[in-house]
Design a protein around this motif. Structure first.
Motif, PDB file in Angstrom:
ATOM      1  N   GLU A 183       0.814  -1.234  -0.118  1.00 32.08           N
ATOM      2  CA  GLU A 183      -0.076  -0.015   0.191  1.00 32.08           C
ATOM      3  C   GLU A 183       0.874   1.461  -0.094  1.00 32.08           C
ATOM      4  O   GLU A 183       0.554   2.143  -0.606  1.00 32.08           O
ATOM      5  CB  GLU A 183      -0.924   0.052   1.169  1.00 32.08           C
ATOM      6  CG  GLU A 183      -1.839   1.157   1.325  1.00 32.08           C
ATOM      7  CD  GLU A 183      -2.634   1.389   2.613  1.00 32.08           C
ATOM      8  OE1 GLU A 183      -2.954   2.347   2.982  1.00 32.08           O
ATOM      9  OE2 GLU A 183      -2.753   0.301   3.216  1.00 32.08           O
ATOM     10  N   ALA A 184       1.884   1.426   0.802  1.00 31.39           N
ATOM     11  CA  ALA A 184       2.982   2.156   0.739  1.00 31.39           C
ATOM     12  C   ALA A 184       3.478   2.451  -0.588  1.00 31.39           C
ATOM     13  O   ALA A 184       3.662   3.573  -1.046  1.00 31.39           O
ATOM     14  CB  ALA A 184       3.833   2.096   1.905  1.00 31.39           C
ATOM     15  N   ALA A 185       3.785   1.392  -1.163  1.00 31.28           N
ATOM     16  CA  ALA A 185       4.335   1.511  -2.525  1.00 31.28           C
ATOM     17  C   ALA A 185       3.348   2.185  -3.564  1.00 31.28           C
ATOM     18  O   ALA A 185       3.712   3.122  -4.392  1.00 31.28           O
ATOM     19  CB  ALA A 185       4.681   0.227  -3.121  1.00 31.28           C
ATOM     20  N   VAL A 186       2.105   1.988  -3.408  1.00 33.73           N
ATOM     21  CA  VAL A 186       1.023   2.620  -4.361  1.00 33.73           C
ATOM     22  C   VAL A 186       1.001   4.088  -3.878  1.00 33.73           C
ATOM     23  O   VAL A 186       1.180   4.964  -4.974  1.00 33.73           O
ATOM     24  CB  VAL A 186      -0.180   2.077  -4.084  1.00 33.73           C
ATOM     25  CG1 VAL A 186      -1.552   2.602  -4.853  1.00 33.73           C
ATOM     26  CG2 VAL A 186      -0.111   0.275  -4.745  1.00 33.73           C
ATOM     27  N   LEU A 187       1.084   4.294  -2.527  1.00 33.11           N
ATOM     28  CA  LEU A 187       0.809   5.973  -2.458  1.00 33.11           C
ATOM     29  C   LEU A 187       2.129   6.480  -2.617  1.00 33.11           C
ATOM     30  O   LEU A 187       2.190   7.953  -3.097  1.00 33.11           O
ATOM     31  CB  LEU A 187       0.646   5.779  -0.769  1.00 33.11           C
ATOM     32  CG  LEU A 187      -0.966   5.557  -0.223  1.00 33.11           C
ATOM     33  CD1 LEU A 187      -0.729   5.404   1.223  1.00 33.11           C
ATOM     34  CD2 LEU A 187      -1.924   6.296  -0.729  1.00 33.11           C
ATOM     35  N   GLY A 188       3.477   6.007  -2.606  1.00 29.90           N
ATOM     36  CA  GLY A 188       4.524   6.774  -3.034  1.00 29.90           C
ATOM     37  C   GLY A 188       4.745   6.876  -4.403  1.00 29.90           C
ATOM     38  O   GLY A 188       4.867   8.183  -4.741  1.00 29.90           O
ATOM     39  N   LEU A 189       4.107   6.031  -5.126  1.00 23.86           N
ATOM     40  CA  LEU A 189       4.230   6.248  -6.689  1.00 23.86           C
ATOM     41  C   LEU A 189       3.405   7.382  -6.989  1.00 23.86           C
ATOM     42  O   LEU A 189       3.374   8.423  -8.010  1.00 23.86           O
ATOM     43  CB  LEU A 189       3.709   4.803  -7.514  1.00 23.86           C
ATOM     44  CG  LEU A 189       5.004   3.939  -7.449  1.00 23.86           C
ATOM     45  CD1 LEU A 189       4.116   2.554  -7.908  1.00 23.86           C
ATOM     46  CD2 LEU A 189       5.980   4.181  -8.373  1.00 23.86           C
ATOM     47  N   GLY A 190       2.174   7.514  -6.549  1.00 26.15           N
ATOM     48  CA  GLY A 190       1.165   8.355  -6.753  1.00 26.15           C
ATOM     49  C   GLY A 190       1.323   9.690  -6.299  1.00 26.15           C
ATOM     50  O   GLY A 190       1.431  10.763  -6.812  1.00 26.15           O
ATOM     51  N   ALA A 191       2.342   9.955  -5.088  1.00 23.68           N
ATOM     52  CA  ALA A 191       2.877  11.218  -4.667  1.00 23.68           C
ATOM     53  C   ALA A 191       3.953  11.589  -5.161  1.00 23.68           C
ATOM     54  O   ALA A 191       4.151  12.780  -5.178  1.00 23.68           O
ATOM     55  CB  ALA A 191       2.953  10.897  -3.169  1.00 23.68           C
ATOM     56  N   ASP A 192       5.048  10.800  -5.590  1.00 21.57           N
ATOM     57  CA  ASP A 192       6.293  11.212  -5.806  1.00 21.57           C
ATOM     58  C   ASP A 192       6.762  11.092  -7.340  1.00 21.57           C
ATOM     59  O   ASP A 192       7.740  11.409  -7.899  1.00 21.57           O
ATOM     60  CB  ASP A 192       7.401  10.469  -5.026  1.00 21.57           C
ATOM     61  CG  ASP A 192       6.974  10.895  -3.501  1.00 21.57           C
ATOM     62  OD1 ASP A 192       6.636  11.862  -3.242  1.00 21.57           O
ATOM     63  OD2 ASP A 192       7.387  10.117  -2.647  1.00 21.57           O
ATOM     64  N   CYS A 193       5.929  10.002  -8.031  1.00 18.05           N
ATOM     65  CA  CYS A 193       6.224   9.891  -9.349  1.00 18.05           C
ATOM     66  C   CYS A 193       6.160  10.952 -10.447  1.00 18.05           C
ATOM     67  O   CYS A 193       5.038  11.502 -10.139  1.00 18.05           O
ATOM     68  CB  CYS A 193       5.490   8.720  -9.809  1.00 18.05           C
ATOM     69  SG  CYS A 193       5.588   8.268 -11.719  1.00 18.05           S
ATOM     70  N   PRO A 194       7.172  11.409 -11.169  1.00 22.54           N
ATOM     71  CA  PRO A 194       7.172  12.575 -12.080  1.00 22.54           C
ATOM     72  C   PRO A 194       6.112  12.454 -12.908  1.00 22.54           C
ATOM     73  O   PRO A 194       5.392  13.615 -12.959  1.00 22.54           O
ATOM     74  CB  PRO A 194       8.576  12.704 -12.514  1.00 22.54           C
ATOM     75  CG  PRO A 194       9.119  11.843 -11.808  1.00 22.54           C
ATOM     76  CD  PRO A 194       8.387  10.823 -11.162  1.00 22.54           C
ATOM     77  N   ALA A 195       5.648  11.372 -13.420  1.00 21.00           N
ATOM     78  CA  ALA A 195       4.463  11.262 -14.352  1.00 21.00           C
ATOM     79  C   ALA A 195       3.412  11.586 -13.789  1.00 21.00           C
ATOM     80  O   ALA A 195       2.410  11.936 -14.523  1.00 21.00           O
ATOM     81  CB  ALA A 195       4.331   9.902 -14.953  1.00 21.00           C
ATOM     82  N   LYS A 196       3.020  11.362 -12.679  1.00 19.45           N
ATOM     83  CA  LYS A 196       1.775  11.628 -11.803  1.00 19.45           C
ATOM     84  C   LYS A 196       1.885  12.965 -11.187  1.00 19.45           C
ATOM     85  O   LYS A 196       1.149  13.861 -11.032  1.00 19.45           O
ATOM     86  CB  LYS A 196       1.367  10.631 -10.991  1.00 19.45           C
ATOM     87  CG  LYS A 196       0.917   9.181 -11.788  1.00 19.45           C
ATOM     88  CD  LYS A 196       0.713   8.285 -10.882  1.00 19.45           C
ATOM     89  CE  LYS A 196       0.302   6.918 -11.425  1.00 19.45           C
ATOM     90  NZ  LYS A 196      -0.818   6.860 -12.608  1.00 19.45           N
ATOM     91  N   ALA A 197       2.796  13.001 -10.083  1.00 22.55           N
ATOM     92  CA  ALA A 197       3.030  14.402  -9.526  1.00 22.55           C
ATOM     93  C   ALA A 197       1.963  14.919  -8.729  1.00 22.55           C
ATOM     94  O   ALA A 197       1.549  16.045  -8.889  1.00 22.55           O
ATOM     95  CB  ALA A 197       3.791  15.525 -10.522  1.00 22.55           C
ATOM     96  N   TYR A 198       1.172  13.916  -8.193  1.00 22.68           N
ATOM     97  CA  TYR A 198      -0.103  14.383  -7.220  1.00 22.68           C
ATOM     98  C   TYR A 198       0.357  15.049  -5.975  1.00 22.68           C
ATOM     99  O   TYR A 198      -0.225  15.941  -5.476  1.00 22.68           O
ATOM    100  CB  TYR A 198      -0.940  13.159  -7.026  1.00 22.68           C
ATOM    101  CG  TYR A 198      -1.681  12.390  -7.928  1.00 22.68           C
ATOM    102  CD1 TYR A 198      -2.180  13.246  -9.118  1.00 22.68           C
ATOM    103  CD2 TYR A 198      -1.613  11.137  -8.103  1.00 22.68           C
ATOM    104  CE1 TYR A 198      -2.864  12.447 -10.209  1.00 22.68           C
ATOM    105  CE2 TYR A 198      -2.085  10.327  -9.181  1.00 22.68           C
ATOM    106  CZ  TYR A 198      -2.796  11.290 -10.248  1.00 22.68           C
ATOM    107  OH  TYR A 198      -3.617  10.632 -11.409  1.00 22.68           O
ATOM    108  N   GLY A 199       1.632  14.797  -5.522  1.00 25.72           N
ATOM    109  CA  GLY A 199       1.948  15.446  -4.232  1.00 25.72           C
ATOM    110  C   GLY A 199       1.427  14.567  -3.107  1.00 25.72           C
ATOM    111  O   GLY A 199       0.529  13.782  -3.122  1.00 25.72           O
ATOM    112  N   ARG A 200       2.131  14.574  -1.983  1.00 23.38           N
ATOM    113  CA  ARG A 200       1.936  14.165  -0.885  1.00 23.38           C
ATOM    114  C   ARG A 200       0.741  14.691  -0.158  1.00 23.38           C
ATOM    115  O   ARG A 200       0.566  15.695  -0.238  1.00 23.38           O
ATOM    116  CB  ARG A 200       2.964  13.704   0.021  1.00 23.38           C
ATOM    117  CG  ARG A 200       4.332  13.058  -0.444  1.00 23.38           C
ATOM    118  CD  ARG A 200       5.257  12.949   0.480  1.00 23.38           C
ATOM    119  NE  ARG A 200       6.441  11.938   0.012  1.00 23.38           N
ATOM    120  CZ  ARG A 200       7.341  11.248   0.644  1.00 23.38           C
ATOM    121  NH1 ARG A 200       7.151  11.473   1.874  1.00 23.38           N
ATOM    122  NH2 ARG A 200       7.953  10.548   0.168  1.00 23.38           N
TER     123      ARG A 200
END
Length: 203
Positions: free
Chosen positions: A91-108
């Motif tokens: 679950e942390a891996a999914v949240l981390g990808l959504g928050a920190d991945c440049p392609a998404k860059a949703y932010g934490r």
């Protein structure tokens, strides 16, 4: 004269090859003699005896733990230790990808800054659940389990509700709730198959 250990020698009792399981048995059964100590004046003091290595006591995994006050007090607290670690880290891996991945860059913690709606996350949960139920284990974009994505969506919803950042746009249906809670196949009348009734009438 002291001991000279070659720089490329492995530690005593350990395997020389990297990644190979270490052989610790010699280290538990025997020790090399302790090197002598050199003191001032060139006088050599007798070598000190090494402390013997005692075998480590082992307890069966299924053995019942002893009753202790600390354990009794801990049993009354919130059992966070019951959350499986594999589910937590995925679950942390999914949240981390959504928050920190440049392609998404949703932010934490982006859902706290911009309120989220129920429909978006209900759709995401249902898509991941449908793909997993159809036989696909990992999300093709993240490489993480669809189940971990569902956990992440549920965690975001729970936190948004708690933080007052949830737009409740659920399609409320009292009839859906009534049918789901009232359905019990054991209490329903038996229905005869049409084919069986036709076959019996012919004879």
């Amino acid at each position: 004269m002291g001991w000279a250990t070659p720089l490329n020698s492995p530690p005593f009792g350990l395997s020389r090859r990297c990644g190979q399981k270490a052989d610790l048995e010699p280290a538990l059964t025997a020790h090399p003699p302790s090197p002598p100590r050199h003191e001032a004046g060139g006088v050599t003091a007798p070598a000190l005896p090494l402390r013997p290595t005692l075998p480590r006591a082992t307890v069966p995994r299924d053995a019942a733990p002893a009753e202790k006050p600390k354990r009794s007090a801990g049993m009354r607290k919130l059992p966070l230790e019951l959350i499986p670690r594999v589910a937590l880290v995925q679950e942390a891996a999914v949240l981390g990808l959504g928050a920190d991945c440049p392609a998404k860059a949703y932010g934490r913690w982006n859902w706290r800054r911009d309120p989220i709606d129920a429909e978006t996350y209900v759709g995401a949960i249902e898509r991941h659940l449908t793909l997993w139920a159809a036989g696909e284990d990992l999300d093709e974009q993240s490489g993480v389990s669809h189940l971990a994505h569902i956990r992440a969506c549920c965690a975001i919803l729970l936190d948004a509700i708690d933080a007052g950042a949830f737009l409740d746009g659920r399609q409320v249906s009292a009839e859906t709730i009534r049918v789901l809670k009232g359905y019990d196949a054991a209490s329903m009348p038996a229905v005869k198959p049409v084919e069986l009734v036709v076959a019996c009438d012919r004879h």
